[in-house]
Design a protein around this motif. Structure first.
Motif, PDB file in Angstrom:
ATOM      1  N   ASP A   1      -0.002   1.859  -3.574  1.00  0.00           N
ATOM      2  CA  ASP A   1      -1.262   2.410  -4.075  1.00  0.00           C
ATOM      3  C   ASP A   1      -2.324   2.455  -2.975  1.00  0.00           C
ATOM      4  N   PHE A   2      -2.162   3.442  -2.076  1.00  0.00           N
ATOM      5  CA  PHE A   2      -3.150   3.643  -1.020  1.00  0.00           C
ATOM      6  C   PHE A   2      -4.535   3.885  -1.613  1.00  0.00           C
ATOM      7  N   HIS A   3      -4.584   4.687  -2.671  1.00  0.00           N
ATOM      8  CA  HIS A   3      -5.881   5.099  -3.208  1.00  0.00           C
ATOM      9  C   HIS A   3      -6.691   3.902  -3.680  1.00  0.00           C
ATOM     10  N   ALA A   4      -6.072   3.022  -4.437  1.00  0.00           N
ATOM     11  CA  ALA A   4      -6.801   1.863  -4.959  1.00  0.00           C
ATOM     12  C   ALA A   4      -7.286   0.960  -3.829  1.00  0.00           C
ATOM     13  N   ARG A   5      -6.417   0.680  -2.879  1.00  0.00           N
ATOM     14  CA  ARG A   5      -6.769  -0.262  -1.810  1.00  0.00           C
ATOM     15  C   ARG A   5      -7.816   0.317  -0.864  1.00  0.00           C
ATOM     16  N   LEU A   6      -7.628   1.554  -0.417  1.00  0.00           N
ATOM     17  CA  LEU A   6      -8.584   2.133   0.524  1.00  0.00           C
ATOM     18  C   LEU A   6      -9.926   2.414  -0.147  1.00  0.00           C
TER      19      LEU A   6
ATOM     20  N   PRO B   1     -15.441   0.288   8.096  1.00  0.00           N
ATOM     21  CA  PRO B   1     -15.381   1.649   8.666  1.00  0.00           C
ATOM     22  C   PRO B   1     -13.942   2.051   8.984  1.00  0.00           C
ATOM     23  N   ILE B   2     -13.250   2.570   7.990  1.00  0.00           N
ATOM     24  CA  ILE B   2     -11.827   2.896   8.164  1.00  0.00           C
ATOM     25  C   ILE B   2     -11.561   4.397   8.062  1.00  0.00           C
ATOM     26  N   TYR B   3     -12.633   5.210   8.044  1.00  0.00           N
ATOM     27  CA  TYR B   3     -12.459   6.658   7.914  1.00  0.00           C
ATOM     28  C   TYR B   3     -13.124   7.387   9.073  1.00  0.00           C
ATOM     29  N   ASN B   4     -12.560   8.549   9.384  1.00  0.00           N
ATOM     30  CA  ASN B   4     -13.220   9.464  10.307  1.00  0.00           C
ATOM     31  C   ASN B   4     -14.384  10.155   9.585  1.00  0.00           C
ATOM     32  N   PRO B   5     -15.280  10.790  10.321  1.00  0.00           N
ATOM     33  CA  PRO B   5     -16.447  11.417   9.675  1.00  0.00           C
ATOM     34  C   PRO B   5     -16.118  12.473   8.632  1.00  0.00           C
ATOM     35  N   ASP B   6     -14.926  13.064   8.694  1.00  0.00           N
ATOM     36  CA  ASP B   6     -14.590  14.105   7.701  1.00  0.00           C
ATOM     37  C   ASP B   6     -14.312  13.541   6.308  1.00  0.00           C
ATOM     38  N   ARG B   7     -14.241  12.205   6.191  1.00  0.00           N
ATOM     39  CA  ARG B   7     -14.010  11.512   4.925  1.00  0.00           C
ATOM     40  C   ARG B   7     -12.614  11.741   4.346  1.00  0.00           C
ATOM     41  N   ILE B   8     -11.766  12.437   5.071  1.00  0.00           N
ATOM     42  CA  ILE B   8     -10.422  12.755   4.611  1.00  0.00           C
ATOM     43  C   ILE B   8      -9.373  11.926   5.335  1.00  0.00           C
ATOM     44  N   HIS B   9      -9.550  11.790   6.640  1.00  0.00           N
ATOM     45  CA  HIS B   9      -8.538  11.139   7.461  1.00  0.00           C
ATOM     46  C   HIS B   9      -8.950   9.715   7.835  1.00  0.00           C
ATOM     47  N   PRO B  10      -8.166   8.716   7.445  1.00  0.00           N
ATOM     48  CA  PRO B  10      -8.435   7.363   7.921  1.00  0.00           C
ATOM     49  C   PRO B  10      -8.374   7.310   9.447  1.00  0.00           C
TER      50      PRO B  10
ATOM     51  N   LEU C   1       6.890   6.303  -4.202  1.00  0.00           N
ATOM     52  CA  LEU C   1       5.715   7.154  -4.299  1.00  0.00           C
ATOM     53  C   LEU C   1       4.484   6.424  -3.765  1.00  0.00           C
ATOM     54  N   CYS C   2       3.648   7.154  -3.061  1.00  0.00           N
ATOM     55  CA  CYS C   2       2.396   6.616  -2.532  1.00  0.00           C
ATOM     56  C   CYS C   2       1.250   7.454  -3.082  1.00  0.00           C
ATOM     57  N   THR C   3       0.258   6.814  -3.640  1.00  0.00           N
ATOM     58  CA  THR C   3      -0.906   7.564  -4.089  1.00  0.00           C
ATOM     59  C   THR C   3      -1.636   8.135  -2.880  1.00  0.00           C
ATOM     60  N   PRO C   4      -2.255   9.313  -3.012  1.00  0.00           N
ATOM     61  CA  PRO C   4      -2.966   9.890  -1.875  1.00  0.00           C
ATOM     62  C   PRO C   4      -4.151   9.038  -1.457  1.00  0.00           C
ATOM     63  N   ALA C   5      -4.415   8.996  -0.165  1.00  0.00           N
ATOM     64  CA  ALA C   5      -5.590   8.288   0.333  1.00  0.00           C
ATOM     65  C   ALA C   5      -6.840   8.921  -0.268  1.00  0.00           C
ATOM     66  N   PRO C   6      -7.829   8.121  -0.617  1.00  0.00           N
ATOM     67  CA  PRO C   6      -9.014   8.667  -1.296  1.00  0.00           C
ATOM     68  C   PRO C   6      -9.857   9.547  -0.386  1.00  0.00           C
TER      69      PRO C   6
END
Length: 307
Positions: free
Chosen positions: A168-173, A181-190, A124-129
């Motif tokens: 745990d993607f959520h905790a790390r990201l 700067p690891i996210y696109n402007p939509d704040r949803i997609h890395p 299981l992978c936590t969802p990206a924040p």
């Protein structure tokens, strides 16, 4: 979390972040480079717009024919009904958010137990924040970070109850996006570097170190995965179109074509060029979907055999 064993068949199940075939390709490239003797084959089963519901819908036709031994699952962002956060707080809004969460918890447990009952090992992978506190100049959904955090906590709880490994993607990201700067402007997609960080999370969970950052194009080319990635994208786009645009998976092929022809004729994508491409490519590729799926596996098998 252990390394994938020899001759494993590893699938990645998720939404558009998985569909992008970025962190997936980076993990595959790492195994091809450093563990060629393992002869592991991989499959991307991500679907843009996908959720726990879409994963269950497509399971028999998409994931299971690959006969995976291991499945990594990252879902939750689209299940969250996050767009409701753009509306003023109300009982109706809060009830809908809660309904989405409860449906997700129910479906995820059912999906995971279904896979486990087939002898498939689940990771299981936590969802990206949702990168609410990353300033992009674009409108923000207030409370988005806390909303997805709740889904991440549900994944951790499910993993604990079933004694499953967690990435745990959520905790790390959540740590990284405040300073990097690891996210696109939509704040949803890395972005590309964010996807590299996601691959790093998986490899770190297995006790491995990722190579220094390189662009996805460079990684794909060096790994000899360019053709595989191109055909994989065509197949993933078919499932994304089924889910987001056709919306009637049980319909006969001719009916699905009629739906998409009408969609194109009336330009229902409303300026969203990604949907225009999906709809036009669907009419071209849907009749040869089986051929494309076999080609994905052939290219992967050939690449592994060449090591």
């Amino acid at each position: 979390m252990e390394l994938f064993p020899d001759h494993a068949r590893v699938a990645f199940l998720g939404d558009s972040i998985t569909h992008a075939n970025n962190f997936v390709t980076r993990v595959i490239a790492h195994y091809l480079r450093y563990f060629p003797e393992k002869r592991i084959t991989f499959r991307n089963a991500g679907v843009s717009g996908g959720s726990a519901a879409s994963s269950e819908l497509f399971l028999e036709d998409d994931l299971l024919p690959f006969e995976p031994t291991h499945v990594l699952i990252m879902l939750g962002v689209n299940d969250s009904r996050r767009d409701l956060l753009a509306h003023p707080q109300s009982k109706e809004r809060d009830d809908s958010l809660e309904e989405g969460y409860q449906d997700y918890v129910f479906r995820m447990e059912r999906l995971v137990k279904n896979l486990l009952s087939r002898g498939i090992k689940v990771i299981l992978c936590t969802p990206a924040p949702y990168a609410e506190f990353f300033e992009t100049g674009e409108p923000v959904l207030p409370g988005g970070h806390a909303l997805i955090l709740r889904y991440a906590e549900a994944v951790r709880a499910l993993a604990s109850s079933l004694d499953l490994p967690v990435v745990d993607f959520h905790a790390r990201l959540s740590e990284l996006y405040l300073d990097e700067p690891i996210y696109n402007p939509d704040r949803i997609h890395p972005n590309d570097r964010g996807q590299w960080r996601m691959a790093e999370c998986i490899l770190r969970a297995q006790g491995l170190r990722i190579d220094p950052y390189e662009s996805l194009e460079t990684v794909t080319e060096k790994a000899g995965l360019s053709d595989w990635a191109a055909v994989t994208n065509r197949v993933r786009n078919l499932f994304a179109t089924e889910w987001m645009l056709v919306r009637d998976y049980s319909a006969p092929l001719e009916r699905k074509k009629e739906i998409m022809e009408d969609y194109i004729a009336h330009e229902r994508w409303n300026g969203f060029l990604y949907f225009e491409k999906l709809s036009r490519d669907y009419l071209k590729d849907k009749p040869i979907q089986t051929v494309l799926e076999k080609e994905v596996d052939r290219l992967m098998d050939e690449r592994v055999a060449s090591l």
